[in-house]
Design a protein around this motif. Sequence first.
Motif, PDB file in Angstrom:
ATOM      1  N   PRO A  37       8.771   3.280   3.488  1.00 18.09           N
ATOM      2  CA  PRO A  37       7.309   3.205   3.394  1.00 18.09           C
ATOM      3  C   PRO A  37       6.741   3.875   2.135  1.00 18.09           C
ATOM      4  CG  PRO A  37       7.958   3.926   5.576  1.00 18.09           C
ATOM      5  CD  PRO A  37       9.200   3.854   4.754  1.00 18.09           C
ATOM      6  N   GLU A  38       7.366   4.950   1.677  1.00 12.86           N
ATOM      7  CA  GLU A  38       6.824   5.648   0.504  1.00 12.86           C
ATOM      8  C   GLU A  38       6.967   4.838  -0.784  1.00 12.86           C
ATOM      9  OE1 GLU A  38      10.889   7.261   1.587  1.00 12.86           O
ATOM     10  OE2 GLU A  38       9.004   7.082   2.650  1.00 12.86           O
ATOM     11  N   GLN A  39       7.811   3.807  -0.785  1.00 10.00           N
ATOM     12  CA  GLN A  39       7.943   2.934  -1.957  1.00 10.00           C
ATOM     13  C   GLN A  39       7.001   1.736  -1.888  1.00 10.00           C
ATOM     14  OE1 GLN A  39      12.005   1.748  -2.518  1.00 10.00           O
ATOM     15  NE2 GLN A  39      12.714   3.829  -2.834  1.00 10.00           N
ATOM     16  N   SER A  40       6.334   1.566  -0.769  1.00 14.99           N
ATOM     17  CA  SER A  40       5.429   0.436  -0.574  1.00 14.99           C
ATOM     18  C   SER A  40       4.096   0.675  -1.277  1.00 14.99           C
ATOM     19  CB  SER A  40       5.180   0.224   0.918  1.00 14.99           C
ATOM     20  OG  SER A  40       4.217  -0.763   1.123  1.00 14.99           O
ATOM     21  N   LYS A  41       3.470  -0.403  -1.713  1.00 14.30           N
ATOM     22  CA  LYS A  41       2.154  -0.315  -2.349  1.00 14.30           C
ATOM     23  C   LYS A  41       1.044  -0.719  -1.379  1.00 14.30           C
ATOM     24  CE  LYS A  41       4.169  -1.378  -6.799  1.00 14.30           C
ATOM     25  NZ  LYS A  41       4.311  -2.358  -7.863  1.00 14.30           N
ATOM     26  N   SER A  42       1.326  -0.633  -0.096  1.00 15.42           N
ATOM     27  CA  SER A  42       0.372  -1.039   0.930  1.00 15.42           C
ATOM     28  C   SER A  42      -0.785  -0.049   1.037  1.00 15.42           C
ATOM     29  CB  SER A  42       1.079  -1.147   2.283  1.00 15.42           C
ATOM     30  OG  SER A  42       0.153  -1.447   3.297  1.00 15.42           O
ATOM     31  N   ASN A  43      -1.976  -0.574   1.303  1.00 17.29           N
ATOM     32  CA  ASN A  43      -3.152   0.259   1.544  1.00 17.29           C
ATOM     33  C   ASN A  43      -3.273   0.641   3.021  1.00 17.29           C
ATOM     34  OD1 ASN A  43      -3.948   0.141  -1.134  1.00 17.29           O
ATOM     35  ND2 ASN A  43      -5.126  -1.722  -0.811  1.00 17.29           N
ATOM     36  N   LEU A  44      -2.399   0.082   3.851  1.00 16.33           N
ATOM     37  CA  LEU A  44      -2.434   0.350   5.281  1.00 16.33           C
ATOM     38  C   LEU A  44      -1.682   1.640   5.597  1.00 16.33           C
ATOM     39  CD1 LEU A  44      -1.582  -3.258   6.499  1.00 16.33           C
ATOM     40  CD2 LEU A  44      -3.839  -2.212   6.290  1.00 16.33           C
ATOM     41  N   ASP A  45      -1.971   2.211   6.752  1.00 15.66           N
ATOM     42  CA  ASP A  45      -1.246   3.399   7.191  1.00 15.66           C
ATOM     43  C   ASP A  45       0.100   2.953   7.760  1.00 15.66           C
ATOM     44  OD1 ASP A  45      -0.349   5.842   8.056  1.00 15.66           O
ATOM     45  OD2 ASP A  45      -1.686   5.912   9.800  1.00 15.66           O
ATOM     46  N   ILE A  46       1.147   3.101   6.972  1.00 17.56           N
ATOM     47  CA  ILE A  46       2.479   2.676   7.388  1.00 17.56           C
ATOM     48  C   ILE A  46       3.427   3.867   7.515  1.00 17.56           C
ATOM     49  CG2 ILE A  46       2.289   0.334   6.487  1.00 17.56           C
ATOM     50  CD1 ILE A  46       3.747   1.310   3.982  1.00 17.56           C
ATOM     51  N   SER A  47       2.881   5.060   7.568  1.00 21.97           N
ATOM     52  CA  SER A  47       3.703   6.269   7.606  1.00 21.97           C
ATOM     53  C   SER A  47       4.577   6.352   8.852  1.00 21.97           C
ATOM     54  CB  SER A  47       2.816   7.507   7.506  1.00 21.97           C
ATOM     55  OG  SER A  47       1.879   7.521   8.563  1.00 21.97           O
ATOM     56  N   ASN A  48       4.205   5.649   9.911  1.00 24.38           N
ATOM     57  CA  ASN A  48       4.981   5.692  11.147  1.00 24.38           C
ATOM     58  C   ASN A  48       6.127   4.676  11.161  1.00 24.38           C
ATOM     59  OD1 ASN A  48       3.204   3.530  11.256  1.00 24.38           O
ATOM     60  ND2 ASN A  48       3.045   3.603  13.475  1.00 24.38           N
ATOM     61  N   LEU A  49       6.266   3.875  10.112  1.00 22.53           N
ATOM     62  CA  LEU A  49       7.319   2.861  10.049  1.00 22.53           C
ATOM     63  C   LEU A  49       8.566   3.414   9.377  1.00 22.53           C
ATOM     64  CD1 LEU A  49       5.215  -0.228   8.900  1.00 22.53           C
ATOM     65  CD2 LEU A  49       5.924   0.359  11.222  1.00 22.53           C
ATOM     66  N   ASP A  50       9.722   2.925   9.801  1.00 20.87           N
ATOM     67  CA  ASP A  50      10.977   3.311   9.160  1.00 20.87           C
ATOM     68  C   ASP A  50      11.167   2.553   7.842  1.00 20.87           C
ATOM     69  OD1 ASP A  50      11.672   5.086  11.177  1.00 20.87           O
ATOM     70  OD2 ASP A  50      12.668   3.513  12.342  1.00 20.87           O
ATOM     71  N   PHE A  51      10.856   1.252   7.871  1.00 19.84           N
ATOM     72  CA  PHE A  51      11.003   0.409   6.690  1.00 19.84           C
ATOM     73  C   PHE A  51       9.879  -0.607   6.640  1.00 19.84           C
ATOM     74  CE2 PHE A  51      15.286   1.937   7.394  1.00 19.84           C
ATOM     75  CZ  PHE A  51      15.688   2.273   6.105  1.00 19.84           C
ATOM     76  N   VAL A  52       9.602  -1.115   5.439  1.00 20.57           N
ATOM     77  CA  VAL A  52       8.583  -2.130   5.213  1.00 20.57           C
ATOM     78  C   VAL A  52       9.263  -3.320   4.559  1.00 20.57           C
ATOM     79  CG1 VAL A  52       6.449  -2.639   3.949  1.00 20.57           C
ATOM     80  CG2 VAL A  52       6.818  -0.368   4.899  1.00 20.57           C
ATOM     81  N   LEU A  53       8.893  -4.526   4.964  1.00 24.69           N
ATOM     82  CA  LEU A  53       9.440  -5.729   4.356  1.00 24.69           C
ATOM     83  C   LEU A  53       8.678  -6.026   3.076  1.00 24.69           C
ATOM     84  CD1 LEU A  53      11.425  -8.099   4.617  1.00 24.69           C
ATOM     85  CD2 LEU A  53       9.627  -9.329   5.829  1.00 24.69           C
ATOM     86  N   SER A  54       9.375  -6.023   1.952  1.00 24.32           N
ATOM     87  CA  SER A  54       8.776  -6.308   0.647  1.00 24.32           C
ATOM     88  C   SER A  54       9.129  -7.734   0.243  1.00 24.32           C
ATOM     89  CB  SER A  54       9.314  -5.322  -0.390  1.00 24.32           C
ATOM     90  OG  SER A  54       8.853  -5.649  -1.672  1.00 24.32           O
ATOM     91  N   LEU A  55       8.129  -8.539  -0.094  1.00 21.22           N
ATOM     92  CA  LEU A  55       8.327  -9.933  -0.497  1.00 21.22           C
ATOM     93  C   LEU A  55       7.904 -10.114  -1.944  1.00 21.22           C
ATOM     94  CD1 LEU A  55       6.706 -11.532   2.666  1.00 21.22           C
ATOM     95  CD2 LEU A  55       9.144 -11.231   2.235  1.00 21.22           C
TER      96      LEU A  55
END
Length: 77
Positions: A37-55
């Motif tokens: 999540p810390e590498q994501s450029k999302s404006n959403l609160d994603i701190s509770n996620l383990d991973f984010v899908l980047s496309l």
Amino acid sequence: MLNSLGNVVKDKFSDSDDYVEIKLFPGLKVTSRYIPPEQSKSNLDISNLDFVLSLNATFSDRFRKEIREKHKNVDKI
């Protein structure tokens, strides 16, 4: 045909755990990968996620130039 292609891409991306690269046709490649999540450029609160899908989509230089050339030749309104 485009709907079928879209379904195939979505299925491939959702089936993988790590990294997927699909060359849709010469000059266009789409990729998906899971990132922290810390590498994501999302404006959403994603701190509770383990991973984010980047496309991502990547255009080759040649394909990009061909698109720009076509755009130049379109009549402006």
